[in-house]
Design a protein around this motif. Structure first.
Motif, PDB file in Angstrom:
ATOM      1  N   GLN A 102       0.849  -1.044  -0.031  1.00  0.00           N
ATOM      2  CA  GLN A 102       0.139  -0.038  -0.064  1.00  0.00           C
ATOM      3  C   GLN A 102       0.881   1.223   0.235  1.00  0.00           C
ATOM      4  OE1 GLN A 102      -4.388  -0.135   2.526  1.00  0.00           O
ATOM      5  NE2 GLN A 102      -2.612   0.774   3.237  1.00  0.00           N
ATOM      6  N   GLU A 155       2.188 -12.846  -3.592  1.00  0.00           N
ATOM      7  CA  GLU A 155       1.138 -13.120  -2.510  1.00  0.00           C
ATOM      8  C   GLU A 155       0.011 -12.318  -1.795  1.00  0.00           C
ATOM      9  OE1 GLU A 155       3.264 -15.053   0.893  1.00  0.00           O
ATOM     10  OE2 GLU A 155       4.048 -16.824  -0.444  1.00  0.00           O
ATOM     11  N   LEU A 177      -1.385 -10.349  -3.821  1.00  0.00           N
ATOM     12  CA  LEU A 177      -2.257 -10.102  -4.650  1.00  0.00           C
ATOM     13  C   LEU A 177      -2.730  -8.815  -5.482  1.00  0.00           C
ATOM     14  CD1 LEU A 177      -5.394 -12.449  -3.880  1.00  0.00           C
ATOM     15  CD2 LEU A 177      -3.420 -13.135  -5.066  1.00  0.00           C
ATOM     16  N   ASN A 205      -3.435 -12.886   3.531  1.00  0.00           N
ATOM     17  CA  ASN A 205      -2.709 -13.884   2.741  1.00  0.00           C
ATOM     18  C   ASN A 205      -3.130 -15.184   3.016  1.00  0.00           C
ATOM     19  OD1 ASN A 205      -1.468 -11.492   1.863  1.00  0.00           O
ATOM     20  ND2 ASN A 205       0.629 -12.431   2.043  1.00  0.00           N
ATOM     21  N   PHE A 239      -6.298 -16.081   1.511  1.00  0.00           N
ATOM     22  CA  PHE A 239      -6.360 -16.250  -0.214  1.00  0.00           C
ATOM     23  C   PHE A 239      -5.609 -17.566  -0.280  1.00  0.00           C
ATOM     24  CE2 PHE A 239      -5.646 -11.185  -0.901  1.00  0.00           C
ATOM     25  CZ  PHE A 239      -7.066 -11.260  -0.900  1.00  0.00           C
ATOM     26  N   ASN A 292      -8.186 -11.811  -9.727  1.00  0.00           N
ATOM     27  CA  ASN A 292      -8.210 -11.092  -8.707  1.00  0.00           C
ATOM     28  C   ASN A 292      -7.732  -9.642  -9.153  1.00  0.00           C
ATOM     29  OD1 ASN A 292      -4.989 -10.472  -7.975  1.00  0.00           O
ATOM     30  ND2 ASN A 292      -5.036 -12.532  -8.308  1.00  0.00           N
ATOM     31  N   ALA A 317      -6.801  -5.786  -7.140  1.00  0.00           N
ATOM     32  CA  ALA A 317      -6.689  -5.058  -5.992  1.00  0.00           C
ATOM     33  C   ALA A 317      -7.462  -3.729  -6.412  1.00  0.00           C
ATOM     34  CB  ALA A 317      -5.364  -5.098  -5.617  1.00  0.00           C
ATOM     35  N   THR A 350      -7.113   0.035  -5.749  1.00  0.00           N
ATOM     36  CA  THR A 350      -6.304   1.022  -5.038  1.00  0.00           C
ATOM     37  C   THR A 350      -6.656   2.362  -5.281  1.00  0.00           C
ATOM     38  OG1 THR A 350      -5.000   0.989  -7.329  1.00  0.00           O
ATOM     39  CG2 THR A 350      -4.125  -0.743  -5.715  1.00  0.00           C
ATOM     40  N   ILE A 385      -6.911  -0.616   0.893  1.00  0.00           N
ATOM     41  CA  ILE A 385      -7.024  -1.409  -0.271  1.00  0.00           C
ATOM     42  C   ILE A 385      -8.442  -2.193  -0.141  1.00  0.00           C
ATOM     43  CG2 ILE A 385      -5.726  -3.489   0.584  1.00  0.00           C
ATOM     44  CD1 ILE A 385      -3.991  -3.163  -1.962  1.00  0.00           C
ATOM     45  N   PHE A 388     -10.438  -5.942  -2.549  1.00  0.00           N
ATOM     46  CA  PHE A 388     -10.235  -6.866  -3.401  1.00  0.00           C
ATOM     47  C   PHE A 388     -11.468  -7.155  -4.024  1.00  0.00           C
ATOM     48  CE2 PHE A 388      -6.522  -7.374  -0.822  1.00  0.00           C
ATOM     49  CZ  PHE A 388      -5.239  -7.434  -1.838  1.00  0.00           C
TER      50      PHE A 388
END
Lengths: 89, 692
Positions: free
Chosen positions: A47, A78, A80, B171, B174, B186, B188, B190, B206, B208
């Motif tokens: 981020q 990992e 994503l 994680n 996931f 997938n 993200a 942002t 963030i 998803f």
């Protein structure tokens, strides 16, 4: 820039790194971030890098993340959200 | 220690305890998803909390443990007995690290070296296995998707702002999703991440959006998010559910979401019929905020951590109020013109009643379940039995029984001592048990239950039992018992609580030195409790401890004997009767009467406590009981119920058996409180002719 002291970009480092990156953004030399010393990264770190890229873009700067080890790349995947770093990789 | 550190320490202690319980449960063969999840969460939480304080040593150590249990959760690593034993050592190490940091001590090089070795070994367990034959997380069932019909699901994930600081990781979730299906797309989100200048680095911005294929049901997918459900706002629907896309937009209220979903091929343009009305740049939706508020409200309304010393202070004041109120009541009662003061009397009685509610309320705050304390013994039993090569099943029951916090704390050491004794001296070695026709595995039960106004704690083992001949011989040899004494079995067994009496042939570092059991008895008696033993040679022993519910204020019954007032705890009173002339004649010089066809042993309080001759015409008997024993106390006058604040009589009067303390009456007089269990015991041992 090498940022010699950065070995991790995780929740424990992000506060400090934000200040460091903000200072670096004012420097003309900051065109790349040599990540060869970075061993760990997590989603919070990702981020931070995304926010860094946004601020760089606003300043019409392009920053590249270079020398990413395969282990670090794996950690980025990992989370994503590696694709969000786009051309910076 | 500041308040935050205290909370950190308390949280860590809770987490370590639940980790230990789960590890011991698994060691006993019960390996299930809950236990694995519980360990994972505990390590994860400790790591997260330690991280917030910057305790890097704890973070890095916990990190390895967390990784291992994450792999176990995913079914990639199989649990082994050796691993569980090792993880118990890791738990102990974490405890030491936490102690060091909260006490602001440096981590010693020795502790560091131990940590490194523990980590090295932990890493060796992390080699993933080719095939997980044993069902650990029921993954075989989940993995067997080849023949099942799969569906495509859209998963939309947003985090609470504090998500990252909770120490939880997305994680692992996931990874688990990949275990039960395939994440095809997938993306993200942002757009809510601000410029670096405005970024609050540890806040979650963030989000998803995923397209996920699985044969699992909606419930099973939701279960994957179970560990983080409080901090994640999840929207889950099948991709064929066209209407759900509009609902997603409405729920998220994010202006860029629709275009993002289309451009990332997470949805088709025709899936949407609505245009988003409200523009909300923050990914954290209102739903999450609402959820957080509700969560906080819920937490505030259900529990509140209070320093126990504050409650102690409150109890002290409460005790003083009870005494002061007694004075008011006695003044009101002594007023000559009672009719004129009836309102005052009513108010005083009303106050008395309200004070009883307040008292009960305060005392109730101090009541805690014994379960937490009992669960800590699992480890002690486990370690002790392993150390001496015994196989012991430890069974706890009555964990929800409530007892005063101080009593629970003070009973802990005596219980540990007795449990160790049961394992060391009671339970035989497996070979010996088999030779005696018993199962190789011994059993120790720890029970708690409420009985007749007191709490009973029992420790029972199925070991070799007590050898009364040996105990008696040893006691005679020590000069503690006269060679000609005629003792009952119960009295002989109780000799093990005498100082310096141990019949253990071998002194171990666990028990057998004859020190301890006398201290155990003293500790229990200090709590106004009693201790009894039942034992059968070759079959096992049972230690029965009876404890009062509270220590500070009790409901008492005030009686007069000679010139002194005495208080009998109300919980021990069965009934009060007047000693009739007929009964008195029948009784003669005997110390019992016939009460409704049964013999009632009597204790003449006047006689045993040297009270003056009675000036009262009538003689009363207060029938008291403790456990299964009943006696009658001969007293002069019955004065009625009395809220009793127990005060210590100090060292000088410590040795008066049968008197547990004193209380200040409203008039300023002192009343002595009877220790009924002790009185009954003395009666059965000595007879009432003996003075106290």
């Amino acid at each position: 820039m090498a940022f010699e002291n950065i070995s991790a970009i995780t929740i424990y480092e992000v506060e400090e790194l934000k200040e460091l990156f903000l200072k670096a953004l004012d420097s003309d030399d900051f065109t790349h971030f040599d990540m060869s010393k970075v061993q760990r990264i997590d989603l919070v770190g990702m981020q931070l890098l995304i926010a860094l890229l946004k601020s760089a873009q606003k300043r019409e700067k392009k920053i590249k993340f270079i020398n990413i080890s395969s282990s670090l790349h794996e950690q980025m995947q990992e989370t994503l959200c590696i694709d969000s770093l786009g051309e910076a990789l | 220690m500041n308040e935050e550190l205290e909370i950190f320490l308390e949280d860590c202690e809770d987490q370590l305890q639940s980790m230990e319980n789960a590890l011991l449960q698994m060691q006993s063969g019960v390996i299930d998803e809950d236990a694995i999840g519980s360990i994972f969460r505990a390590v994860h939480t400790i790591k997260g909390s330690a991280g917030m304080f910057g305790f890097d040593d704890i973070v890095s150590f916990a990190h390895t443990g967390e990784n291992l249990f994450d792999l176990i959760r995913q079914g990639s690593v199989k649990i082994s007995p050796d691993m569980l034993t090792h993880f118990l050592l890791c738990k102990d190490h974490m405890e030491k690290l936490i102690d060091a940091v909260v006490n602001e001590e440096d981590i010693s090089p020795q502790l560091e070296a131990i940590g490194e070795k523990l980590v090295e070994k932990l890493v060796t367990y992390m080699t993933p296995i080719e095939e997980v034959k044993e069902v650990v997380l029921n993954l075989n069932e989940i993995d067997d998707t080849s023949n099942k019909v799969t569906s495509l699901w859209h998963i939309s994930i947003r985090f609470s702002k504090d998500f990252f600081t909770t120490g939880m990781s997305i994680n692992a979730t996931f990874n688990f999703l990949n275990k039960i299906g395939t994440i095809h797309i997938n993306h993200a989100l942002t757009y809510a991440i601000p410029l670096l200048e405005e970024l609050l680095p540890t806040q979650a911005y963030i989000g998803f959006e995923l397209v996920f294929e699985t044969s699992s049901s909606k419930k099973e997918i939701e279960e994957v998010f179970e560990f983080i459900e409080d901090d994640v706002d999840l929207v889950l629907f099948q991709t064929e559910d066209i209407e759900a896309y509009d609902m997603l937009l409405q729920k998220r209220k994010e202006s860029q979401l629709k275009d993002t979903l289309i451009s990332a091929k997470l949805a088709l343009a025709e899936n949407f019929t609505l245009e988003l009305q409200e523009d909300e740049s923050s990914v954290s939706s209102e739903a999450i905020v609402e959820k957080e508020i509700k969560k906080k409200e819920k937490k505030v309304s259900t529990t509140l951590r209070v320093d126990s010393t504050k409650i102690d202070v409150l109890i002290n004041y409460m005790s003083e109020i009870v005494i002061a109120n007694s004075k008011i009541l006695s003044l009101v009662a002594s007023e000559d013109d009672k009719e004129e003061n009836s309102e005052l009397q009513e108010a005083a009685n009303n106050m008395k009643e309200l004070l009883e509610y307040v008292r009960d309320g305060i005392m109730d705050i101090r009541m805690i379940q014994v379960g937490d304390s009992f669960n800590k013994f699992k480890r002690i039993v486990n370690d002790t039995s392993q150390k001496i090569g015994k196989d012991v099943e430890f069974v706890i029951s009555g964990e929800d029984t409530e007892l005063d916090k101080t009593v629970v704390e003070r009973i802990s050491d005596p219980l540990v001592h007795m449990l160790r004794n049961s394992i060391d001296h009671g339970i035989e070695l497996p070979a010996e048990r088999l030779a005696n026709g018993k199962s190789a595995k011994g059993r120790v039960d720890l029970r708690a239950f409420a009985d007749s106004g007191s709490i009973v704690i029992e420790i029972e083992d199925d070991g070799k039992g007590l050898d009364k001949t040996k105990i008696l011989a040893k006691a005679i040899e020590n000069g503690q018992v006269h060679p000609n004494a005629n003792l009952s079995d119960e009295e002989i067994f109780k000799l093990i609580f005498e100082a310096g009496l141990s019949t253990a042939e071998k002194v171990s570092d666990i028990s057998g030195r004859g020190v301890g059991m006398d201290v155990v008895r003293r500790n229990i008696e200090d709590l106004r409790g009693t201790i009894d033993i039942e034992s059968t040679l070759g079959k096992g022993s049972k230690i029965i401890i009876r404890l009062p519910l509270t220590l500070a204020i009790i409901d008492g019954f005030l009686v007069q004997v000679g010139n002194t007032k005495y208080i009998i705890p109300l919980e021990n009173i069965k009934e009060c009767i007047e000693l009739s002339k007929t009964q008195e004649t029948e009784m003669g010089s005997n110390e019992f009467i016939n009460l409704r066809g049964e013999m009632l042993p009597l204790i003449d309080v006047r006689k045993i406590l040297h009270e003056d001759k009675s000036i009262y015409k009538r003689t009363n008997i207060v029938i008291v009981y403790f456990g299964n024993k009943t006696v009658g106390l001969i007293v002069d006058e019955l004065l009625g119920e009395y809220q009793t604040v127990i005060k210590s009589l100090g060292e000088v009067f410590h040795k008066i058996s049968g008197i547990s303390g004193g209380s200040i009456l409203g008039s300023g007089e002192i009343a002595l409180i009877f220790d009924i269990p002790r009185l009954i015991e003395l009666k059965s041992r000595l007879g009432s002719d003996n003075e106290l």
